[in-house]
Scaffold this motif. Structure first.
Motif, mmCIF file in Angstrom:
data_model
loop_
_atom_site.group_PDB
_atom_site.id
_atom_site.type_symbol
_atom_site.label_atom_id
_atom_site.label_comp_id
_atom_site.label_asym_id
_atom_site.label_seq_id
_atom_site.Cartn_x
_atom_site.Cartn_y
_atom_site.Cartn_z
ATOM 1 N N LEU A 24 -63.367 -58.893 -16.122
ATOM 2 C CA LEU A 24 -64.605 -59.084 -15.347
ATOM 3 C C LEU A 24 -64.589 -60.429 -14.629
ATOM 4 N N PHE A 25 -64.111 -61.462 -15.320
ATOM 5 C CA PHE A 25 -64.073 -62.801 -14.729
ATOM 6 C C PHE A 25 -62.902 -62.957 -13.756
ATOM 7 N N ALA A 26 -61.748 -62.451 -14.160
ATOM 8 C CA ALA A 26 -60.522 -62.738 -13.396
ATOM 9 C C ALA A 26 -60.382 -61.866 -12.160
ATOM 10 N N LEU A 75 -69.690 -77.014 -8.978
ATOM 11 C CA LEU A 75 -69.508 -75.786 -9.752
ATOM 12 C C LEU A 75 -70.089 -74.634 -8.939
ATOM 13 N N ALA A 76 -69.241 -73.667 -8.572
ATOM 14 C CA ALA A 76 -69.687 -72.505 -7.784
ATOM 15 C C ALA A 76 -70.555 -71.612 -8.669
ATOM 16 N N PRO A 77 -71.409 -70.806 -8.058
ATOM 17 C CA PRO A 77 -72.218 -69.915 -8.886
ATOM 18 C C PRO A 77 -71.387 -68.785 -9.471
ATOM 19 N N VAL A 105 -76.306 -72.778 -9.935
ATOM 20 C CA VAL A 105 -76.641 -71.745 -10.923
ATOM 21 C C VAL A 105 -76.703 -70.392 -10.228
ATOM 22 N N SER A 106 -76.036 -69.403 -10.803
ATOM 23 C CA SER A 106 -76.074 -68.045 -10.244
ATOM 24 C C SER A 106 -77.438 -67.418 -10.486
ATOM 25 N N MET A 107 -77.888 -66.652 -9.501
ATOM 26 C CA MET A 107 -79.100 -65.855 -9.695
ATOM 27 C C MET A 107 -78.902 -64.899 -10.879
ATOM 28 N N PHE A 125 -79.405 -73.648 -6.598
ATOM 29 C CA PHE A 125 -79.635 -72.284 -7.090
ATOM 30 C C PHE A 125 -79.107 -71.284 -6.076
ATOM 31 N N GLN A 126 -78.266 -70.371 -6.562
ATOM 32 C CA GLN A 126 -77.707 -69.337 -5.685
ATOM 33 C C GLN A 126 -78.646 -68.136 -5.656
ATOM 34 N N LEU A 127 -78.900 -67.684 -4.458
ATOM 35 C CA LEU A 127 -79.893 -66.624 -4.256
ATOM 36 C C LEU A 127 -79.281 -65.463 -3.479
ATOM 37 N N TYR A 128 -79.524 -64.248 -3.955
ATOM 38 C CA TYR A 128 -79.315 -63.066 -3.122
ATOM 39 C C TYR A 128 -80.693 -62.699 -2.591
ATOM 40 N N LEU A 129 -80.871 -62.772 -1.276
ATOM 41 C CA LEU A 129 -82.177 -62.408 -0.716
ATOM 42 C C LEU A 129 -82.472 -60.965 -1.103
ATOM 43 N N VAL A 153 -77.591 -69.427 -0.409
ATOM 44 C CA VAL A 153 -77.890 -68.017 -0.163
ATOM 45 C C VAL A 153 -76.586 -67.281 0.128
ATOM 46 N N THR A 154 -76.256 -66.345 -0.737
ATOM 47 C CA THR A 154 -74.986 -65.616 -0.595
ATOM 48 C C THR A 154 -75.170 -64.489 0.412
ATOM 49 N N VAL A 155 -74.373 -64.537 1.480
ATOM 50 C CA VAL A 155 -74.579 -63.590 2.580
ATOM 51 C C VAL A 155 -73.398 -62.629 2.773
ATOM 52 N N HIS A 247 -65.902 -65.140 -1.810
ATOM 53 C CA HIS A 247 -66.478 -64.702 -3.086
ATOM 54 C C HIS A 247 -65.374 -64.567 -4.148
ATOM 55 N N GLY A 248 -64.385 -65.443 -4.034
ATOM 56 C CA GLY A 248 -63.289 -65.373 -5.002
ATOM 57 C C GLY A 248 -62.544 -64.046 -4.916
ATOM 58 N N GLY A 249 -62.482 -63.448 -3.708
ATOM 59 C CA GLY A 249 -61.769 -62.175 -3.547
ATOM 60 C C GLY A 249 -62.450 -61.013 -4.223
ATOM 61 N N ASP A 278 -64.750 -72.688 -1.200
ATOM 62 C CA ASP A 278 -64.363 -72.217 -2.534
ATOM 63 C C ASP A 278 -63.406 -71.053 -2.435
ATOM 64 N N GLY A 279 -62.634 -70.870 -3.531
ATOM 65 C CA GLY A 279 -61.647 -69.809 -3.594
ATOM 66 C C GLY A 279 -60.272 -70.372 -3.858
ATOM 67 N N GLY A 280 -59.824 -70.283 -5.124
ATOM 68 C CA GLY A 280 -58.448 -70.652 -5.451
ATOM 69 C C GLY A 280 -58.196 -72.122 -5.674
ATOM 70 N N VAL A 281 -59.218 -72.951 -5.729
ATOM 71 C CA VAL A 281 -59.009 -74.389 -5.964
ATOM 72 C C VAL A 281 -58.658 -74.589 -7.447
ATOM 73 N N GLY A 301 -64.961 -71.692 -9.232
ATOM 74 C CA GLY A 301 -65.625 -70.592 -9.926
ATOM 75 C C GLY A 301 -65.000 -70.320 -11.274
ATOM 76 N N ARG A 302 -63.897 -69.578 -11.285
ATOM 77 C CA ARG A 302 -63.301 -69.127 -12.547
ATOM 78 C C ARG A 302 -62.921 -70.254 -13.509
ATOM 79 N N PRO A 303 -62.386 -71.394 -13.021
ATOM 80 C CA PRO A 303 -61.982 -72.420 -13.994
ATOM 81 C C PRO A 303 -63.114 -72.833 -14.938
HETATM 82 C C1 LIG Z 1 -67.083 -63.890 -12.754
HETATM 83 C C2 LIG Z 1 -67.583 -64.332 -11.414
HETATM 84 C C3 LIG Z 1 -68.936 -64.203 -11.130
HETATM 85 C C4 LIG Z 1 -69.427 -64.619 -9.889
HETATM 86 N N1 LIG Z 1 -70.766 -64.527 -9.662
HETATM 87 C C5 LIG Z 1 -71.257 -64.930 -8.460
HETATM 88 C C6 LIG Z 1 -72.648 -64.884 -8.203
HETATM 89 O O1 LIG Z 1 -73.441 -64.509 -9.063
HETATM 90 N N2 LIG Z 1 -73.074 -65.271 -6.979
HETATM 91 C C7 LIG Z 1 -72.216 -65.718 -6.012
HETATM 92 O O2 LIG Z 1 -72.646 -66.057 -4.905
HETATM 93 N N3 LIG Z 1 -70.891 -65.800 -6.248
HETATM 94 C C8 LIG Z 1 -70.402 -65.429 -7.438
HETATM 95 N N4 LIG Z 1 -69.063 -65.517 -7.679
HETATM 96 C C9 LIG Z 1 -68.166 -66.122 -6.660
HETATM 97 C C10 LIG Z 1 -68.060 -67.636 -6.864
HETATM 98 O O3 LIG Z 1 -69.257 -68.277 -6.539
HETATM 99 C C11 LIG Z 1 -66.962 -68.258 -5.998
HETATM 100 O O4 LIG Z 1 -67.164 -67.871 -4.650
HETATM 101 C C12 LIG Z 1 -65.553 -67.884 -6.423
HETATM 102 O O5 LIG Z 1 -65.460 -67.680 -7.808
HETATM 103 C C13 LIG Z 1 -64.600 -69.000 -6.011
HETATM 104 O O6 LIG Z 1 -63.292 -68.671 -6.302
HETATM 105 P P1 LIG Z 1 -62.484 -69.185 -7.612
HETATM 106 O O7 LIG Z 1 -63.007 -68.373 -8.755
HETATM 107 O O8 LIG Z 1 -61.092 -68.849 -7.239
HETATM 108 O O9 LIG Z 1 -62.728 -70.665 -7.777
HETATM 109 C C14 LIG Z 1 -68.540 -65.129 -8.912
HETATM 110 C C15 LIG Z 1 -67.185 -65.254 -9.204
HETATM 111 C C16 LIG Z 1 -66.702 -64.858 -10.435
HETATM 112 C C17 LIG Z 1 -65.238 -65.032 -10.726
#
Ligand SMILES: Cc1cc2nc3c(=O)[nH]c(=O)nc-3n(C[C@H](O)[C@H](O)[C@H](O)COP(=O)(O)O)c2cc1C
Length: 359
Positions: A24-26, A75-77, A105-107, A125-129, A153-155, A247-249, A278-281, A301-303
Motif C-alpha cells: 500500500l505504501f510502496a 514532509l509530503a502528505p 498533514v494528509s486529509m 494541511f493537504q486538502l482534496y476539494l 490542495v491536491t489537484v 503523486h509518487g507515481g 516531490d517524487g523520488g527524493v 513521502g514514503r521515507p
Molecule cells: C502511502 C502514500 C499515501 C499518500 N497519500 C497522499 C494523500 O493523502 N494526499 C496527497 O496529496 N498525496 C498523497 N501521497 C503522495 C505524496 O504526497 C507524495 O506526492 C509522494 O509520496 C512523493 O513521492 P515519494 O514517496 O517518492 O517521496 C501519498 C503517497 C504515498 C506513498
C-alpha cells in the motif's frame, strides 16, 4: 543497527511491515512506470562541483508560505500513518516539530488534525476539494482553528489512480478502529479507504480554486501541477505555491518524473511562485538537483512512512537527520552556501552518444 541511508531504512521497513501494508505504501499505479521514473531521474543527472568558493558551512533554514523552517525539506502528505506505527501521525508530528521541519498533514490522516497539532510544529494541511462545498468549508475552518499555516490542495486526482497491488491484496478499507479522522462528520464512510471515504471529482475546475481563494486567507499551494500552461494559469488564481508532483507515481501512470518537468514549470512561473518538488527524493544530492532546477524546497513521502514503521517518532527523526546532513554535505561539496546557490551550472546531463575527439 541504525540505517545509514533512506534505502537501508526502506529495506528494514519492508522486512517489518505486513506485506499488504508495505505494498500500500510502496506501490504506484498501473505498471508503476512513473514510480520507477521518479528515483531514476535523479540518478541520471550528475553533479559537477565548483571548488574554492569559500562559501562557508551551508545554511539550510528557509521560509516557505510564511512558515519558518529549519530546512527546505518538507514532509509530503501521506495517508494512514497508524498503519505504519500505532502512534501514527502524532509520532510524525513530534519528530517534524523537533526537527523544525514543515509537516503537510494528509486529509486522509488516521489522527484528527487537532490532535496532530498538539506537537506544536509548523503544519500545512493537504486538502482534496470536495464536491460538497459545505463540507470543504467546515474542514477549512477546522484546519484554520487547529493552527495550520497553509492549505495544499491536491489537484491531480479527479479520480483515484488504479493501484493494482492493493486490488491484488484486497486492501479496500482501514482495519477496525481506524478511520480517516478528518472526514468524521461525513459518517460511516470515514471508516473506509480513501477511494471510498473521500470524494474524488472530475467536475472540479479553476472556479473551485477561486472559491477556496475567497474562502480563506491561508496561503494555498496546488499539488500536482505538471503542465507549464497550468502553472501559468495558477498565476492568475491567486495561489501562493505549486507542488511539482506526480503523486509518487500513484495517479496517472507514465507521467514523467517531476524532476524532468521542473525546468519548463520554473520557466513558466519565474520568481512569481515558489515550487516544491516531490517524487523520488532519497538523498541530499537529489534535493540539491531539484534546487538547481528551480525548486525552493523538496518534499518526501514514503521515507517518512519507512522511518515511522521502523522506529516511530525516533525513526522519522532519523529520516530527517539523515537527509539534513546529506544535504549539508552535498551543498558544501558543490561549493554552495545555501540552496539558493544551487544553479544548473552544477548539473551534468549524460548524452547517449559520447563525443570523441576525432583528430
Ligand atoms: C502511502 C502514500 C499515501 C499518500 N497519500 C497522499 C494523500 O493523502 N494526499 C496527497 O496529496 N498525496 C498523497 N501521497 C503522495 C505524496 O504526497 C507524495 O506526492 C509522494 O509520496 C512523493 O513521492 P515519494 O514517496 O517518492 O517521496 C501519498 C503517497 C504515498 C506513498
Amino acid at each position: 543497527m541504525k540505517a545509514l541511508s533512506l534505502r537501508e531504512l526502506e529495506a528494514a521497513a519492508r522486512a517489518l511491515l505486513e506485506p499488504g501494508i508495505h505494498d500500500l505504501f510502496a506501490g504506484g499505479s498501473d505498471d508503476e512506470v512513473s514510480l520507477r521514473a521518479n528515483e531514476d531521474a535523479f540518478a541520471r543527472v550528475g553533479l559537477v562541483p565548483r571548488v574554492l568558493r569559500g562559501r562557508g558551512a551551508p545554511r539550510l533554514d528557509t521560509e516557505l508560505l510564511g512558515c519558518r523552517a529549519s530546512m527546505p525539506i518538507v514532509l509530503a502528505p501521506t495517508a494512514f500513518h497508524r498503519l505504519a506505527h500505532p502512534e501514527g501521525e502524532r509520532a510524525t508530528a513530534r519528530a517534524a516539530a523537533a526537527a523544525g521541519a514543515i509537516y503537510t498533514v494528509s486529509m486522509a490522516s488516521t489522527t484528527a488534525i487537532e490532535d496532530i497539532a498538539q506537537a506544536g510544529g509548523p503544519l500545512w494541511f493537504q486538502l482534496y476539494l470536495q464536491p460538497d462545498r459545505g463540507f470543504t468549508e467546515a474542514l477549512v475552518r477546522r484546519v484554520e482553528a487547529a493552527g495550520c499555516k497553509a492549505l495544499v490542495v491536491t489537484v491531480d486526482s479527479p479520480v483515484f489512480g488504479r493501484r493494482e497491488r492493493d486490488l491484488r491484496n484486497g486492501f479496500m478499507d482501514l482495519p477496525a478502529g481506524m478511520c480517516c479522522e478528518n472526514m468524521r462528520p461525513l459518517g460511516p464512510n470515514c471508516e473506509r479507504g480513501p477511494a471510498r471515504s473521500i470524494a474524488f471529482s472530475p467536475t472540479l475546475s479553476w472556479a473551485d480554486v477561486d472559491w477556496l481563494r475567497e474562502l480563506t486567507s491561508l496561503p494555498i499551494a496546488l499539488k500536482g501541477v505538471l503542465h507549464p500552461e497550468d502553472a501559468k494559469r495558477a498565476l492568475d488564481s491567486g495561489v501562493d505555491a505549486l507542488f511539482v508532483s506526480n503523486h509518487g507515481g500513484r495517479q496517472l501512470d507514465t507521467v514523467p518524473a517531476p524532476l524532468e518537468l521542473l525546468p519548463p514549470i520554473a520557466d513558466a512561473v519565474g520568481d512569481r511562485l515558489p515550487l516544491v518538488l516531490d517524487g523520488g527524493v532519497r538523498r541530499g544530492t537529489d534535493a540539491l538537483k531539484a534546487f538547481a532546477l528551480g525548486a525552493r524546497a523538496v518534499a518526501i513521502g514514503r521515507p517518512v512512512l519507512w522511518g515511522l514503521a521502523v522506529g516511530g517518532e525516533a525513526g522519522v527523526a532519523h529520516v530527517l537527520t539523515m537527509l539534513r546532513s546529506e544535504l549539508e554535505r552535498a551543498l558544501a561539496l558543490c561549493g554552495c552556501g545555501s540552496a539558493d546557490d544551487a544553479s544548473p551550472e552544477l548539473l551534468h546531463f549524460s548524452r547517449w552518444e559520447p563525443r570523441w575527439r576525432t583528430s
